[in-house]
Design a protein around this motif. Structure first.
Motif, mmCIF file in Angstrom:
data_model
loop_
_atom_site.group_PDB
_atom_site.id
_atom_site.type_symbol
_atom_site.label_atom_id
_atom_site.label_comp_id
_atom_site.label_asym_id
_atom_site.label_seq_id
_atom_site.Cartn_x
_atom_site.Cartn_y
_atom_site.Cartn_z
ATOM 1 N N THR A 103 0.831 -1.210 0.000
ATOM 2 C CA THR A 103 0.000 0.000 0.000
ATOM 3 C C THR A 103 0.865 1.259 0.000
ATOM 4 O OG1 THR A 103 -0.239 -0.154 2.410
ATOM 5 C CG2 THR A 103 -1.994 -1.119 1.067
ATOM 6 N N LEU A 104 1.690 1.416 1.015
ATOM 7 C CA LEU A 104 2.543 2.598 1.078
ATOM 8 C C LEU A 104 3.644 2.552 0.026
ATOM 9 C CD1 LEU A 104 2.768 2.991 4.954
ATOM 10 C CD2 LEU A 104 1.229 4.161 3.352
ATOM 11 N N SER A 148 -9.334 -0.528 -0.091
ATOM 12 C CA SER A 148 -9.841 0.707 -0.673
ATOM 13 C C SER A 148 -9.945 0.623 -2.195
ATOM 14 C CB SER A 148 -8.906 1.867 -0.301
ATOM 15 O OG SER A 148 -9.114 2.980 -1.129
ATOM 16 N N ALA A 149 -11.126 0.954 -2.715
ATOM 17 C CA ALA A 149 -11.312 1.001 -4.167
ATOM 18 C C ALA A 149 -10.454 2.113 -4.774
ATOM 19 C CB ALA A 149 -12.786 1.213 -4.499
ATOM 20 N N PHE A 150 -10.308 3.224 -4.061
ATOM 21 C CA PHE A 150 -9.468 4.331 -4.526
ATOM 22 C C PHE A 150 -8.027 3.854 -4.673
ATOM 23 C CE2 PHE A 150 -7.204 8.387 -2.996
ATOM 24 C CZ PHE A 150 -7.018 8.867 -4.287
ATOM 25 N N TYR A 151 -7.512 3.198 -3.648
ATOM 26 C CA TYR A 151 -6.137 2.680 -3.708
ATOM 27 C C TYR A 151 -5.979 1.671 -4.836
ATOM 28 C CZ TYR A 151 -2.431 -0.627 -2.810
ATOM 29 O OH TYR A 151 -1.367 -1.489 -2.978
ATOM 30 N N GLN A 152 -6.892 0.707 -4.924
ATOM 31 C CA GLN A 152 -6.753 -0.328 -5.948
ATOM 32 C C GLN A 152 -6.884 0.264 -7.352
ATOM 33 O OE1 GLN A 152 -8.705 -4.100 -5.342
ATOM 34 N NE2 GLN A 152 -8.189 -4.129 -3.174
ATOM 35 N N ALA A 185 2.358 -5.960 -6.027
ATOM 36 C CA ALA A 185 1.380 -5.461 -5.044
ATOM 37 C C ALA A 185 0.028 -6.133 -5.245
ATOM 38 C CB ALA A 185 1.253 -3.939 -5.146
ATOM 39 N N ARG A 186 -0.382 -6.306 -6.488
ATOM 40 C CA ARG A 186 -1.650 -6.997 -6.748
ATOM 41 C C ARG A 186 -1.585 -8.444 -6.244
ATOM 42 N NH1 ARG A 186 -5.551 -5.392 -9.903
ATOM 43 N NH2 ARG A 186 -5.806 -7.456 -10.851
ATOM 44 N N ARG A 207 -3.987 -10.064 -3.524
ATOM 45 C CA ARG A 207 -4.719 -11.298 -3.862
ATOM 46 C C ARG A 207 -4.509 -12.349 -2.767
ATOM 47 N NH1 ARG A 207 -2.422 -12.146 -8.276
ATOM 48 N NH2 ARG A 207 -3.836 -10.898 -9.532
ATOM 49 N N ARG A 208 -3.254 -12.533 -2.355
ATOM 50 C CA ARG A 208 -2.951 -13.527 -1.308
ATOM 51 C C ARG A 208 -3.601 -13.160 0.021
ATOM 52 N NH1 ARG A 208 1.589 -13.368 -4.229
ATOM 53 N NH2 ARG A 208 2.794 -12.025 -2.867
ATOM 54 N N ALA A 209 -3.770 -11.870 0.269
ATOM 55 C CA ALA A 209 -4.426 -11.426 1.507
ATOM 56 C C ALA A 209 -5.948 -11.511 1.392
ATOM 57 C CB ALA A 209 -4.005 -9.992 1.836
ATOM 58 N N GLY A 210 -6.444 -11.803 0.199
ATOM 59 C CA GLY A 210 -7.890 -11.938 0.011
ATOM 60 C C GLY A 210 -8.639 -10.626 -0.100
#
Length: 194
Positions: free
Chosen positions: A26-27, A103-107, A148-149, A153-156
């Motif tokens: 994220t960061l 967050s949809a904004f972040y993704q 990052a994706r 994904r692994r974090a669900g």
């Protein structure tokens, strides 16, 4: 304690570690963006002076106003636009961190960042040469986005990527770019305070 309460307590206890586990994804968006945009800040002034005349001659069907706009951006205005964009990327990265990557904004910003890198590579191919951002796109932008994706994904928490989601990400990147350049023009051309 009921089973439901136990799950809520376990989720609350795990939340800080989940945030920390996804912090690089994220960061890291802000860090990857900064590396990429440093290349652009360093390269744009010289590139626009030397390559725009060549490209104008090679692509006469491109409207003249496009070439004039590219030639009109000076180093300070471009750096100001990058600073404005930095605020947008920082907000997206912080929102991603705050929500554990949900967050949809972040993704959308992450998708837009990755697609932005692909656009740089396409620009380099079309112009048959270097374009600002073409070095860090395959080395930083695209690999970071894919990594990052994968973490999300692994974090669900990764939202499914449908074509409209990718279009939204690229649209967000384009809109933020246009807005940051418009803001930079206004900031740079604002009269000095007395």
């Amino acid at each position: 304690m009921t089973d439901s309460n136990t799950r809520v307590a376990a989720a609350a206890a795990a939340a800080p570690s989940a945030l920390a586990a996804l912090a690089p994804a994220t960061l890291g968006l802000l860090a990857a963006w900064a590396v990429h945009d440093l290349e652009e800040v360093a390269a744009v002034p010289r590139w626009s002076r030397t390559r725009v005349p060549v490209l104008r001659a090679r692509h006469p069907r491109v409207p003249d106003r496009v070439w004039r706009r590219l030639e009109a951006v000076d180093a300070r205005e471009f750096a100001t636009a990058v600073g404005v964009m930095g605020v947008v990327v920082a907000a997206a990265a912080a929102d991603g961190y705050r929500t554990g990557g949900r967050s949809a904004f972040y993704q959308s910003a992450l998708d837009g960042f990755g697609l932005h890198g692909v656009v740089h590579l396409a620009q380099a191919a079309v112009t048959r040469g270097y374009t600002p951002g073409a070095v860090t796109s395959p080395l930083v932008v695209v690999p970071f986005t894919l990594w990052a994706r994968g973490r999300l994904r692994r974090a669900g928490v990764l939202r499914p990527s449908r074509p409209r989601d990718l279009a939204r990400g690229l649209g967000l990147a384009a809109a933020a770019t246009v807005a940051s350049h418009a803001a930079a023009r206004r900031i740079r051309r604002a009269p000095a305070a007395p």
